[in-house]
Design a protein around this motif. Structure first.
Motif, PDB file in Angstrom:
ATOM      1  N   LYS A  21       0.824  -1.219   0.000  1.00 27.77           N
ATOM      2  CA  LYS A  21       0.000   0.000   0.000  1.00 27.77           C
ATOM      3  C   LYS A  21       0.855   1.265   0.000  1.00 27.77           C
ATOM      4  O   LYS A  21       0.564   2.212  -0.731  1.00 27.77           O
ATOM      5  N   ILE A  22       1.900   1.286   0.812  1.00 30.14           N
ATOM      6  CA  ILE A  22       2.744   2.478   0.861  1.00 30.14           C
ATOM      7  C   ILE A  22       3.443   2.688  -0.482  1.00 30.14           C
ATOM      8  O   ILE A  22       3.615   3.813  -0.950  1.00 30.14           O
ATOM      9  N   ASN A  23       3.809   1.589  -1.156  1.00 28.08           N
ATOM     10  CA  ASN A  23       4.424   1.709  -2.484  1.00 28.08           C
ATOM     11  C   ASN A  23       3.435   2.265  -3.504  1.00 28.08           C
ATOM     12  O   ASN A  23       3.808   3.051  -4.370  1.00 28.08           O
ATOM     13  N   GLU A  24       2.157   1.847  -3.409  1.00 27.92           N
ATOM     14  CA  GLU A  24       1.119   2.395  -4.290  1.00 27.92           C
ATOM     15  C   GLU A  24       0.980   3.898  -4.073  1.00 27.92           C
ATOM     16  O   GLU A  24       0.891   4.659  -5.036  1.00 27.92           O
ATOM     17  N   ILE A  25       0.965   4.310  -2.793  1.00 31.45           N
ATOM     18  CA  ILE A  25       0.811   5.742  -2.477  1.00 31.45           C
ATOM     19  C   ILE A  25       2.008   6.529  -3.005  1.00 31.45           C
ATOM     20  O   ILE A  25       1.851   7.606  -3.578  1.00 31.45           O
ATOM     21  N   ARG A  26       3.211   5.959  -2.854  1.00 31.94           N
ATOM     22  CA  ARG A  26       4.410   6.632  -3.389  1.00 31.94           C
ATOM     23  C   ARG A  26       4.298   6.791  -4.911  1.00 31.94           C
ATOM     24  O   ARG A  26       4.614   7.829  -5.470  1.00 31.94           O
ATOM     25  N   GLN A  27       3.853   5.700  -5.563  1.00 34.14           N
ATOM     26  CA  GLN A  27       3.782   5.727  -7.023  1.00 34.14           C
ATOM     27  C   GLN A  27       2.719   6.701  -7.517  1.00 34.14           C
ATOM     28  O   GLN A  27       2.931   7.432  -8.470  1.00 34.14           O
ATOM     29  N   MET A  28       1.562   6.733  -6.851  1.00 31.82           N
ATOM     30  CA  MET A  28       0.472   7.620  -7.271  1.00 31.82           C
ATOM     31  C   MET A  28       0.823   9.082  -7.055  1.00 31.82           C
ATOM     32  O   MET A  28       0.482   9.927  -7.866  1.00 31.82           O
ATOM     33  N   SER A  29       1.481   9.372  -5.933  1.00 30.52           N
ATOM     34  CA  SER A  29       1.700  10.772  -5.564  1.00 30.52           C
ATOM     35  C   SER A  29       3.031  11.324  -6.063  1.00 30.52           C
ATOM     36  O   SER A  29       3.175  12.532  -6.231  1.00 30.52           O
ATOM     37  N   GLY A  30       4.001  10.441  -6.316  1.00 27.35           N
ATOM     38  CA  GLY A  30       5.332  10.906  -6.689  1.00 27.35           C
ATOM     39  C   GLY A  30       6.133  11.432  -5.506  1.00 27.35           C
ATOM     40  O   GLY A  30       7.222  11.961  -5.679  1.00 27.35           O
ATOM     41  N   ALA A  31       5.581  11.322  -4.299  1.00 31.42           N
ATOM     42  CA  ALA A  31       6.261  11.823  -3.102  1.00 31.42           C
ATOM     43  C   ALA A  31       7.143  10.740  -2.486  1.00 31.42           C
ATOM     44  O   ALA A  31       6.909   9.553  -2.684  1.00 31.42           O
ATOM     45  N   GLN A  32       8.146  11.194  -1.731  1.00 31.94           N
ATOM     46  CA  GLN A  32       8.940  10.269  -0.915  1.00 31.94           C
ATOM     47  C   GLN A  32       8.262  10.199   0.443  1.00 31.94           C
ATOM     48  O   GLN A  32       7.930  11.227   1.029  1.00 31.94           O
ATOM     49  N   ILE A  33       8.034   8.985   0.934  1.00 33.43           N
ATOM     50  CA  ILE A  33       7.341   8.822   2.217  1.00 33.43           C
ATOM     51  C   ILE A  33       8.187   7.933   3.116  1.00 33.43           C
ATOM     52  O   ILE A  33       8.525   6.806   2.737  1.00 33.43           O
ATOM     53  N   LYS A  34       8.524   8.442   4.293  1.00 31.90           N
ATOM     54  CA  LYS A  34       9.311   7.659   5.248  1.00 31.90           C
ATOM     55  C   LYS A  34       8.499   7.481   6.528  1.00 31.90           C
ATOM     56  O   LYS A  34       7.929   8.438   7.046  1.00 31.90           O
ATOM     57  N   ILE A  35       8.437   6.244   7.009  1.00 37.63           N
ATOM     58  CA  ILE A  35       7.734   5.948   8.257  1.00 37.63           C
ATOM     59  C   ILE A  35       8.780   5.616   9.316  1.00 37.63           C
ATOM     60  O   ILE A  35       9.576   4.687   9.130  1.00 37.63           O
ATOM     61  N   ALA A  36       8.783   6.397  10.393  1.00 37.13           N
ATOM     62  CA  ALA A  36       9.778   6.189  11.454  1.00 37.13           C
ATOM     63  C   ALA A  36       9.509   4.878  12.178  1.00 37.13           C
ATOM     64  O   ALA A  36       8.368   4.392  12.219  1.00 37.13           O
ATOM     65  N   ASN A  37      10.553   4.294  12.727  1.00 33.92           N
ATOM     66  CA  ASN A  37      10.398   3.071  13.518  1.00 33.92           C
ATOM     67  C   ASN A  37       9.594   3.375  14.784  1.00 33.92           C
ATOM     68  O   ASN A  37       9.599   4.499  15.282  1.00 33.92           O
ATOM     69  N   ALA A  38       8.914   2.365  15.289  1.00 28.33           N
ATOM     70  CA  ALA A  38       8.128   2.533  16.523  1.00 28.33           C
ATOM     71  C   ALA A  38       9.074   2.826  17.684  1.00 28.33           C
ATOM     72  O   ALA A  38      10.138   2.211  17.798  1.00 28.33           O
ATOM     73  N   THR A  39       8.680   3.802  18.511  1.00 27.36           N
ATOM     74  CA  THR A  39       9.496   4.107  19.695  1.00 27.36           C
ATOM     75  C   THR A  39       8.790   3.573  20.935  1.00 27.36           C
ATOM     76  O   THR A  39       7.558   3.622  21.021  1.00 27.36           O
ATOM     77  N   GLU A  40       9.582   3.076  21.848  1.00 29.44           N
ATOM     78  CA  GLU A  40       9.024   2.442  23.039  1.00 29.44           C
ATOM     79  C   GLU A  40       8.188   3.443  23.843  1.00 29.44           C
ATOM     80  O   GLU A  40       8.592   4.587  24.069  1.00 29.44           O
ATOM     81  N   GLY A  41       6.995   3.027  24.235  1.00 30.61           N
ATOM     82  CA  GLY A  41       6.130   3.864  25.062  1.00 30.61           C
ATOM     83  C   GLY A  41       5.293   4.850  24.268  1.00 30.61           C
ATOM     84  O   GLY A  41       4.441   5.545  24.824  1.00 30.61           O
ATOM     85  N   SER A  42       5.515   4.938  22.925  1.00 31.29           N
ATOM     86  CA  SER A  42       4.736   5.871  22.098  1.00 31.29           C
ATOM     87  C   SER A  42       3.626   5.115  21.384  1.00 31.29           C
ATOM     88  O   SER A  42       3.828   4.011  20.877  1.00 31.29           O
TER      89      SER A  42
END
Length: 336
Positions: free
Chosen positions: A288-309
């Motif tokens: 899904k994230i690859n589809e969104i990148r391809q459709m929008s042309g944007a670079q999208i980065k999802i940060a790793n989960a942080t403990e307690g957040s």
């Protein structure tokens, strides 16, 4: 492939479908025939609507619409015509093995998972029960969210295969937004000394891939499903996003939008997404994230989960149009 309407007839459920085929110029010529006689006969005898996309493209889209029985009849006539062409080409040929008839369907990527099945079980079942070879392309067709599904075999095997594919498509309608594939005009880009690209080409970004593409009207979004969010400027937004990828084309202004040049500033936008919704955006194996990148042309980065957040940071980088379209598509995924 879309279900247009459903009505009950004496023979049970009779559904009107639209199926799109991708054909090369030579194949299209064979279907049209002299003065359009072949395609006229196919329309009359099958009862299906058969439309062929305009344009001097090496590839054309053939759209077949009608009740299921009319579609199968049209497919049968196309497959038999291709077999006839193969036989004619072999008359004076030294080749002894006869190549199979091959058709390429264009299917929304969101339906391909159902067609392949868990661990490839569905596609294996279709191959074994029809005798046809079926291949689902791993990558989406350029600037679209559709994939090519190639079917090869005898005309009879192809018809049986199409029937089974139609059943799968009806049971699993497309999800979310579908950007239909539009073939590009045949014109090779010219690279000048110093690496500059001629002004009648544009650089379009598709996820992590950079592709050289001809300028063309951006396809309209087809939004389906009860959770679809109306967005009147979506097509324009997609045009802008594709015309202004998050990098500067080589010393050229981008054609098609007077007053907007290729030096559109790249910026970043941050979102916070609850952990329990992040899976909706990423999808299975990042689909899904690859589809969104391809459709929008944007670079999208999802940060790793942080403990307690309970939230994850998502950073979107690109032109304002890239970012706006990516945000819209992410919100559409979350609200499903």
């Amino acid at each position: 492939m879309n279900t247009k309407d459903t009505k009950v007839t004496e023979g049970g459920l009779n559904v009107t479908l639209t199926i799109r085929l991708l054909m090369h110029g030579k194949e299209v010529g064979s279907i049209i025939g002299k003065k359009g006689e072949t395609v006229k006969k196919m329309r009359e005898e099958s009862g299906a609507r058969i439309n062929i996309s305009e344009g001097s493209c090496p590839e054309r889209i053939v759209t077949i619409t009608g009740p299921t029985d009319a579609i199968f009849k049209a497919f049968s006539m196309i497959a038999l015509k291709f077999e006839e062409d193969i036989n004619a080409s072999m008359t004076n040929s030294t080749v002894t093995s006869k190549p199979p008839v091959t058709l390429r369907l264009v299917v929304p990527a969101s339906q391909c998972g159902s067609l392949i099945g868990k661990g490839g079980s569905k596609i294996k079942e279709i191959r074994e029960s029809t005798g046809a070879q079926v291949q689902v392309a791993g990558d989406m067709l350029p600037n679209s969210t559709e994939r090519a599904v190639t079917i090869s075999g005898t005309p009879d095997a192809i018809i049986q295969c199409v029937k089974q594919i139609c059943v799968v498509m009806l049971e699993s309608p497309p999800k979310g937004a579908t950007i239909p594939y539009r073939p590009k005009p045949a014109s090779a880009p010219i690279i000048f000394a110093g690496g500059q690209v001629r002004a009648d080409t544009i650089l379009a970004s598709a996820g992590n891939h950079t592709v050289l593409a001809q300028p063309q009207p951006a396809p309209a979004f087809t939004i389906q499903g009860q959770y679809a969010i109306p967005h009147p400027d979506l097509t324009k937004l997609h045009q802008l996003a594709m015309q202004h990828p998050p990098f500067t084309p080589l010393g050229q202004t981008t054609p098609g939008f007077p007053g907007l040049d290729a030096t559109t500033p790249t910026s970043s936008h941050e979102l916070t997404i609850p952990n329990d919704l992040i899976g909706c955006i990423i999808g299975r194996q990042g689909s899904k994230i690859n589809e969104i990148r391809q459709m929008s042309g944007a670079q999208i980065k999802i940060a790793n989960a942080t403990e307690g957040s309970a939230e994850r940071q998502v950073t979107i980088t690109g032109s304002p149009a890239n970012i706006s379209l990516a945000q819209y598509l992410i919100n559409a995924r979350i609200r499903k």
